[in-house]
Design a protein around this motif. Structure first.
Motif, PDB file in Angstrom:
ATOM      1  N   GLN A 130      -7.887   4.606   1.909  1.00 56.11           N
ATOM      2  CA  GLN A 130      -7.820   4.852   0.297  1.00 56.11           C
ATOM      3  C   GLN A 130      -7.756   3.750  -0.348  1.00 56.11           C
ATOM      4  O   GLN A 130      -7.916   3.613  -1.504  1.00 56.11           O
ATOM      5  N   PHE A 131      -7.810   2.545   0.266  1.00 58.46           N
ATOM      6  CA  PHE A 131      -7.748   1.227  -0.513  1.00 58.46           C
ATOM      7  C   PHE A 131      -8.769   0.391  -0.193  1.00 58.46           C
ATOM      8  O   PHE A 131      -9.560   0.402   0.802  1.00 58.46           O
ATOM      9  N   LEU A 182       0.793  -1.261   0.010  1.00 61.64           N
ATOM     10  CA  LEU A 182      -0.046   0.030   0.230  1.00 61.64           C
ATOM     11  C   LEU A 182       0.935   1.177  -0.172  1.00 61.64           C
ATOM     12  O   LEU A 182       0.737   2.187  -0.643  1.00 61.64           O
ATOM     13  N   ARG A 223      -2.191   0.734  -6.238  1.00 60.71           N
ATOM     14  CA  ARG A 223      -3.545   0.836  -6.061  1.00 60.71           C
ATOM     15  C   ARG A 223      -4.408   0.488  -7.126  1.00 60.71           C
ATOM     16  O   ARG A 223      -5.726  -0.104  -6.559  1.00 60.71           O
ATOM     17  N   LEU A 230      -5.025  -2.952  -6.961  1.00 68.49           N
ATOM     18  CA  LEU A 230      -5.916  -3.589  -5.829  1.00 68.49           C
ATOM     19  C   LEU A 230      -7.393  -3.289  -6.372  1.00 68.49           C
ATOM     20  O   LEU A 230      -8.084  -4.233  -6.014  1.00 68.49           O
TER      21      LEU A 230
END
Ligand code: C2E
Ligand code: CA
Ligand code: CA
Length: 824
Positions: A730-731, A692, A700, A703
């Motif tokens: 954010q992920f 990450l 990103r 993912l």
């Protein structure tokens, strides 16, 4: 073209043209002037001679008149009796004639001619008499007789020019003739005048000028002049007189004629009748003065040009060419690498400026050359000597040690866990850490010169960065091994101070390998190899320590190499197997899923745990093959179990950050699902925080793409890295796996328990499920239940199991918790 010549080409015309112009005008003026002057002289001479001639003529005529009115002459002429006349009156007349001669010596003859042409009384200058007594047939007599003219004048133009004048003598005899009687012709008076003065006058006045002056008859038959008048010239003059007779009224008319290709200015005056005075000046003569001037002018022009040229050259040389030459010389020197070349072009403003700019440039060049030189031999990040410089310095130190028979140590330093920091916090932080690390070693070495040696002048250069997190320290002039170990200890101790980089604070340790000259090796290559081996040994010994090189260490290295090639074979020959560790729902105690964990079935050494080869696989890139196999195999197994009736579970697969860096993980996952026909919701990928936090934004996206397929994502070993929960937002992550280290401590440390509870609460707030890893005891489980953890994985329930064992476990658990299983 040289600058000099160019300049001359431009400047010279600027100077020469005006000079030529002035010269030309002056020449023109002078020429006109001398022409006017010459013509004026010519005209005035002509006028003068003409006047003299006419005056002579008038004088002769007046004298003839006087003679004619002389009583004695009249008496003589009236006396008809020849005897009386000659006897009585003639002597007095002759006397009178003689008197006239005395008064006018150029009167060569004075005569009295009877109307019938007989010359009766005659006086002539001595030796002159040439006459004929009877002049009855002479032209003058005939002319006078048959015309109304009373006088006649004639010119005889030869060597001795003569003027002959004749006059009728008409008188009345008062005694015999009445008042009304006409005057009777009694005879003629004649005078011959010698005109020698004319020759003189013409000669005097014109010879000096190179002029020609002549008195001539318009047909050219008679002529006298100041030089010999050849027939050809006479002809030309006569022609001129005839042609220009119309213009002769104008006193100062002149013309240009040419004789034998020579030009002349010519002018003439009418004397009387057909007699003319002519004068001629050669044009060349007139030109002469102007020519004299023009040659003077040419000389002046040439001199001015020459002087100007010299001046320009001098000025140019000193003000432009010389400075330019200096400039080009200096530039050449710079080109040849003499970068401390300085330029001084004198005091003129522009050149001063130029000099300053040039010197500034050379200074800058010198600086950047030094910088380039420095960069070639130094590492740009830490500004320490680079590998090349290190080799150079070491070889120097080795040569000196050899000469002086001294001991030298080479320290090989490698930061512990640098890779993790780099992966977790990004390269920027990693770079800053390396910089601080380099600075810290350098100051540590410089602070105390107890390295055992007096000569520490080269301290800084003793430290080099070979690349990555590898550093070396060269310690020359040592007494023994102990000196080297003192330095190594000092470095390790220096690492006990926290590193503060940006907002982060952390401790970094280093592992040091030491090789000694001449004990371990005699050359650079040998020393580097030994120090490297010793460093690996320090790592294996638990890091944050130093090791001297020992022969036996070689074996370990050889083992590592062997290991490496064996791992290759392992992947190729399918010596890898998967174990599965169950994950259990903490509330229902029901089965939740498994984590697939790789093992190596070594033909000789038996089952090898992943911690012994995963790092090696990552370092060598073999992780790509290995990871792919694990993923595909896990999917295949899960599909098989699903078909056996294992339902509602997840298989978690570990994916290394190296795979994210170097593989298209999305594609790999898609292929694995496709090949195994496993539904995506059965699969979870376990990734580390470093994936990450990697600077690469592409992770990103990867993912997100994986998530889109329906595959779940779990953060492995949460809490060991440096990411925060808010960062995770954010992920597209589904699950957090709290690292075993926290769980282990949860029994002893109340703070850790608080942290765990907080993590769980916050994870739930972020809609993440939480898996606690490494749960071994009842009490840990109790705590996790009370903290509202979702799932547990650990020895408490089960160690990682072979496939068969896992299926047994599943059956048993299902029976226990849900009263049975579907598995046959
Ligand atoms: P991990 O992902 O954190 O895996 C969990 C490790 O903790 C496993 O060790 C497991 O046996 C161990 N463990 C689970 N419960 C307990 C417990 O209650 N007490 C103790 N002391 N240990 C427990 P394992 O199988 O030796 O794996 C070690 C590490 O190797 C893994 O840590 C993982 O990072 C890595 N690994 C294993 N398989 C793979 C793989 O297929 N791919 C990748 N990239 N890494 C793998
Ligand atoms: Ca894991
Ligand atoms: Ca883990």
């Amino acid at each position: 073209m040289k600058l000099n010549n160019k300049f001359i080409c431009i400047v010279l015309p600027l100077i020469i043209l005006p000079i030529l112009l002035v010269g030309f005008n002056a020449y023109q003026y002078l020429y006109q002037n001398s022409k006017t002057k010459a013509l004026f002289v010519m005209h005035s001479q002509l006028d003068h001679v003409q006047q003299q001639l006419l005056q002579e003529l008038r004088l002769v005529q007046a004298n003839l008149q006087l003679l004619a009115s002389d009583t004695q002459v009249q008496q003589y002429a009236l006396t008809e009796d020849e005897y009386n006349r000659i006897g009585i009156y003639q002597p007095a007349v002759l006397k009178r004639f003689h008197k006239y001669h005395l008064a006018h010596p150029n009167y060569l003859e004075i005569r009295f001619v009877l109307p019938d042409g007989f010359q009766e009384s005659y006086w002539s200058a001595p030796l002159h008499y040439q006459g004929d007594k009877d002049e009855a047939q002479s032209v003058w007599l005939k002319t006078l007789k048959h015309s109304n003219l009373k006088t006649i004048k004639e010119l005889y133009l030869d060597q001795q020019p003569l003027l002959k004048a004749y006059q009728e003598l008409r008188i009345k005899n008062q005694a015999t003739e009445g008042y009304h009687d006409e005057k009777q012709l009694r005879g003629y008076l004649a005078v011959t005048v010698q005109l020698n003065w004319l020759l003189e006058a013409m000669k005097d006045r014109s010879s000096e000028q190179g002029q020609l002056m002549a008195l001539m008859h318009s047909n050219g038959s008679q002529a006298v002049g100041n030089s010999k008048l050849e027939p050809k010239i006479r002809q030309v003059l006569a022609q001129y007189i005839t042609d220009s007779s119309a213009a002769l009224n104008s006193q100062h008319a002149s013309a240009e004629i040419s004789i034998d290709q020579e030009s002349y200015f010519i002018s003439s005056r009418k004397v009387w009748g057909e007699y003319f005075l002519v004068a001629m000046i050669p044009k060349a003569q007139v030109n002469m003065a102007a020519q004299k001037l023009s040659s003077g002018l040419i000389f002046i022009t040439l001199s001015v040009i020459a002087i100007t040229l010299i001046l320009i050259m001098l000025v140019l040389r000193n003000t432009v060419v010389k400075p330019l030459q200096l400039l080009s010389l200096a530039s050449k020197k710079i080109g040849e690498g003499q970068l401390d070349t300085k330029l001084n072009l004198g005091t003129s403003f522009e050149f001063k400026e130029l000099s300053t700019s040039f010197n500034l440039m050379s200074d800058k060049l010198k600086k950047s050359a030094q910088e380039i030189q420095f960069m070639a031999y130094h590492d740009s990040l830490t500004r320490l000597p680079n590998r090349r410089m290190f080799q150079y310095l070491l070889s120097n130190n080795l040569a000196s040690a050899k000469r002086k028979k001294e001991t030298l140590a080479l320290l090989f330093l490698d930061l512990d866990n640098f890779k993790t920091i780099n992966d977790d916090l990004g390269h920027e932080v990693g770079d800053l850490l390396l910089k601080s690390f380099a600075a810290r070693i350098s100051t540590t070495l410089r602070e105390e010169d107890t390295i055992g040696k007096d000569d520490v002048t080269q301290d800084l250069d003793l430290v080099s960065r070979l690349g990555g997190d590898e550093f070396t320290v060269v310690l020359p002039h040592l007494h023994n091994h102990v000196d080297a170990s003192v330095v190594a200890q000092r470095i390790i101790k220096a690492m006990q101070t926290v590193f503060k980089i940006e907002n982060h604070q952390f401790y970094v340790s280093t592992s040091i390998g030491i090789a000694m000259y001449p004990a371990d090796a005699l050359d650079i290559e040998g020393l580097v190899k030994c120090a490297d081996i010793a460093m690996y040994n320090a790592k294996n010994a638990g890091r944050n320590t130093y090791k001297f090189y020992m022969q036996s260490m070689n074996v370990a290295i050889i083992n590592r190499v062997k290991h490496e090639s064996e791992l290759h074979t392992a992947i190729e020959k399918k010596q890898l197997i998967l174990h599965f560790q169950p994950q259990v729902n903490i509330q229902s105690k029901g089965f939740y899923g498994v984590e697939a964990l790789v093992r190596w079935m070594h033909p000789q050494r038996g089952l090898i745990p992943p911690n012994d080869f995963i790092t090696l696989a990552e370092e060598t890139g073999m992780i790509l093959e290995l990871g792919k196999w694990v993923l595909f195999e896990s999917c295949r197994k899960a599909k098989a179990w699903a078909e056996l009736g294992v339902s509602n579970f997840k298989v978690s697969v570990n994916v290394s950050s190296v795979q994210f860096q170097r593989q298209d993980v999305t594609k790999l996952v898609a292929q694995a699902l496709q090949e195994s026909q496993l539904a995506a919701e059965f699969l979870t990928l376990e990734i580390t925080e470093s994936v990450l936090m990697s600077a690469e934004d592409s992770n990103r996206q990867t993912l997100l793409d994986i998530k889109k397929m329906g595959v779940s994502l779990a953060i492995d070993d949460f809490g060991t890295g440096y990411s925060s929960l808010s960062f995770l937002r954010q992920f597209p992550v589904d699950t957090l796996k709290i690292d075993r280290a926290f769980i282990v401590q949860s029994n002893r440390e109340p703070e850790v328990r608080a942290i765990i509870s907080a993590i769980i609460t916050m994870a739930h707030a972020l809609k993440l499920t939480v898996v606690a890893e490494g749960v071994e005891s009842e009490s840990e489980l109790e705590f996790l239940i009370s903290s509202d953890c979702d799932y547990v994985q650990g020895y408490y329930y089960s160690k990682p199991l072979s496939e068969d064992k896992f299926l047994e476990f599943y059956k048993k658990e299902m029976v226990n918790t849900q009263g049975g299983s579907n598995i046959q």
